[in-house]
Design a protein around this motif. Structure first.
Motif, PDB file in Angstrom:
ATOM      1  N   LEU A   1      57.912 106.350   1.772  1.00 46.06           N
ATOM      2  CA  LEU A   1      57.642 105.210   0.896  1.00 46.06           C
ATOM      3  C   LEU A   1      58.116 103.903   1.524  1.00 46.06           C
ATOM      4  N   PRO A   2      57.391 102.801   1.295  1.00 47.24           N
ATOM      5  CA  PRO A   2      57.756 101.497   1.880  1.00 47.24           C
ATOM      6  C   PRO A   2      58.882 100.829   1.086  1.00 47.24           C
ATOM      7  N   LEU A   3      60.106 101.240   1.348  1.00 45.92           N
ATOM      8  CA  LEU A   3      61.259 100.793   0.570  1.00 45.92           C
ATOM      9  C   LEU A   3      62.240 100.000   1.416  1.00 45.92           C
ATOM     10  N   GLN A   4      62.879  99.024   0.779  1.00 44.89           N
ATOM     11  CA  GLN A   4      63.933  98.262   1.440  1.00 44.89           C
ATOM     12  C   GLN A   4      65.193  99.115   1.592  1.00 44.89           C
ATOM     13  N   HIS A   5      65.529  99.850   0.558  1.00 46.30           N
ATOM     14  CA  HIS A   5      66.700 100.718   0.556  1.00 46.30           C
ATOM     15  C   HIS A   5      66.321 102.022  -0.133  1.00 46.30           C
ATOM     16  N   ARG A   6      66.856 103.131   0.380  1.00 44.37           N
ATOM     17  CA  ARG A   6      66.629 104.458  -0.201  1.00 44.37           C
ATOM     18  C   ARG A   6      67.951 104.993  -0.722  1.00 44.37           C
ATOM     19  N   LEU A   7      68.014 105.239  -2.015  1.00 41.60           N
ATOM     20  CA  LEU A   7      69.235 105.744  -2.644  1.00 41.60           C
ATOM     21  C   LEU A   7      68.986 107.176  -3.091  1.00 41.60           C
ATOM     22  N   VAL A   8      69.859 108.067  -2.694  1.00 51.42           N
ATOM     23  CA  VAL A   8      69.722 109.473  -3.060  1.00 51.42           C
ATOM     24  C   VAL A   8      70.950 109.882  -3.863  1.00 51.42           C
ATOM     25  N   PHE A   9      70.734 110.219  -5.118  1.00 53.10           N
ATOM     26  CA  PHE A   9      71.817 110.685  -5.973  1.00 53.10           C
ATOM     27  C   PHE A   9      71.235 111.392  -7.188  1.00 53.10           C
ATOM     28  N   ASP A  10      72.086 112.140  -7.866  1.00 54.28           N
ATOM     29  CA  ASP A  10      71.711 112.842  -9.091  1.00 54.28           C
ATOM     30  C   ASP A  10      72.131 111.988 -10.284  1.00 54.28           C
ATOM     31  N   LEU A  11      71.190 111.671 -11.143  1.00 49.86           N
ATOM     32  CA  LEU A  11      71.467 110.819 -12.301  1.00 49.86           C
ATOM     33  C   LEU A  11      72.549 111.379 -13.213  1.00 49.86           C
ATOM     34  N   THR A  12      72.712 112.683 -13.198  1.00 50.76           N
ATOM     35  CA  THR A  12      73.697 113.283 -14.095  1.00 50.76           C
ATOM     36  C   THR A  12      75.121 113.166 -13.561  1.00 50.76           C
ATOM     37  N   ASP A  13      75.283 112.678 -12.346  1.00 52.82           N
ATOM     38  CA  ASP A  13      76.591 112.501 -11.719  1.00 52.82           C
ATOM     39  C   ASP A  13      76.982 111.026 -11.794  1.00 52.82           C
ATOM     40  N   ALA A  14      77.844 110.682 -12.749  1.00 45.86           N
ATOM     41  CA  ALA A  14      78.184 109.279 -12.982  1.00 45.86           C
ATOM     42  C   ALA A  14      78.788 108.627 -11.753  1.00 45.86           C
TER      43      ALA A  14
END
Length: 263
Positions: free
Chosen positions: A54-67
């Motif tokens: 995907l043409p993204l400026q930043h790629r964030l990888v995390f699980d939404l359930t992990d605060a």
């Protein structure tokens, strides 16, 4: 004579937009729509592979359930690229389609992903927005948050998103924060694949409930989010906008089967 085109009709050129659930069908449409409007788009998803192309400026990888994972990822984004001007809370998931499918584990999981997860992301993003002077938040809820169309746990979570968005609109407006909600009807994304595997004709039955005679497209949802996020909607906050092909306007099947019925 046609009107001259505006160089930046949405006022989003150079604005930074963060989209959660970026690797899904609606998320990808969001990225395309905001990029077309001139924004710089970052994306978040729990699956890194879905973000790679995907043409993204930043790629964030995390699980939404992990605060903590959410807070750490947003802190890294703010440090590396500044606070987002726009947050699109798009991530969502459901598989429990009737009350009989809902047990404690399902209930906890679907609220954790669809409601609490949005809170985990919104809180640190909004804090950064307030410190910067304002921002716009768009929640992707569902018509399920407005009436019952199945998926009880998911519906409860989406109704919660609507209430949460309104609380932000009311209490954070003084800080320059706008919060609005898009409520899609049935959208033809991969989320429908498990239903189609069981019944290949189901989409034909679905569209019979929609006055427009079709399912909502991902780009329909994305284009609405672009408007709500943009300065064109500067006076709009706390709004809940169905993008549902007319589903919540009334009962088309009732009109056809009962009102127009000929004996």
């Amino acid at each position: 004579m046609s009107e001259p085109s505006l160089p930046d009709p949405f006022g989003l050129s150079g604005r930074h937009v963060l989209v959660t659930g970026a690797g899904g069908g609606i998320g990808r449409a969001m990225i395309e729509a905001f990029a077309r409007a001139g924004a710089a788009v970052s994306g978040a998803d729990r699956d890194a592979a879905l973000l790679e192309s995907l043409p993204l400026q930043h790629r964030l990888v995390f699980d939404l359930t992990d605060a903590k994972a959410c807070t750490d990822a947003i802190a890294g984004l703010v440090a590396g690229g500044g606070p987002p001007d726009v947050l699109v809370n798009n991530a969502g998931f459901t598989r429990a389609e009737t009350l009989a499918d809902v047990d404690d584990a399902v209930w906890d999981s679907e609220l954790a992903i669809n409601l609490t997860g949005a809170f985990h992301v919104t809180r640190p993003v909004m804090a950064a927005m307030v410190a910067r002077g304002g921002g716009s938040i768009v929640f992707v809820a569902s018509v399920n948050g407005l009436g019952h169309y199945g998926n009880p746990a998911y519906s409860a979570a989406k109704a919660g998103l609507i209430a949460y968005a309104k609380s932000i609109a009311v209490e954070a407006g003084r800080d320059g924060i706008r919060a609005n909600v898009v409520c899609p009807g049935s959208v033809r994304t991969p989320a429908w694949d498990h239903r189609l595997a069981k019944d290949p004709t189901i989409l034909e039955d679905v569209v019979s409930h929609y006055p427009l005679g079709r399912m909502v497209r991902p780009e329909d949802v994305a284009n609405t989010a672009v408007f709500l996020a943009s300065p064109l909607a500067a006076g709009v906050t706390g709004a809940v906008l169905p993008v549902d092909g007319g589903l919540t306007a009334g009962n088309l099947r009732f009109v056809r089967d009962i009102i127009e019925r000929r004996s």
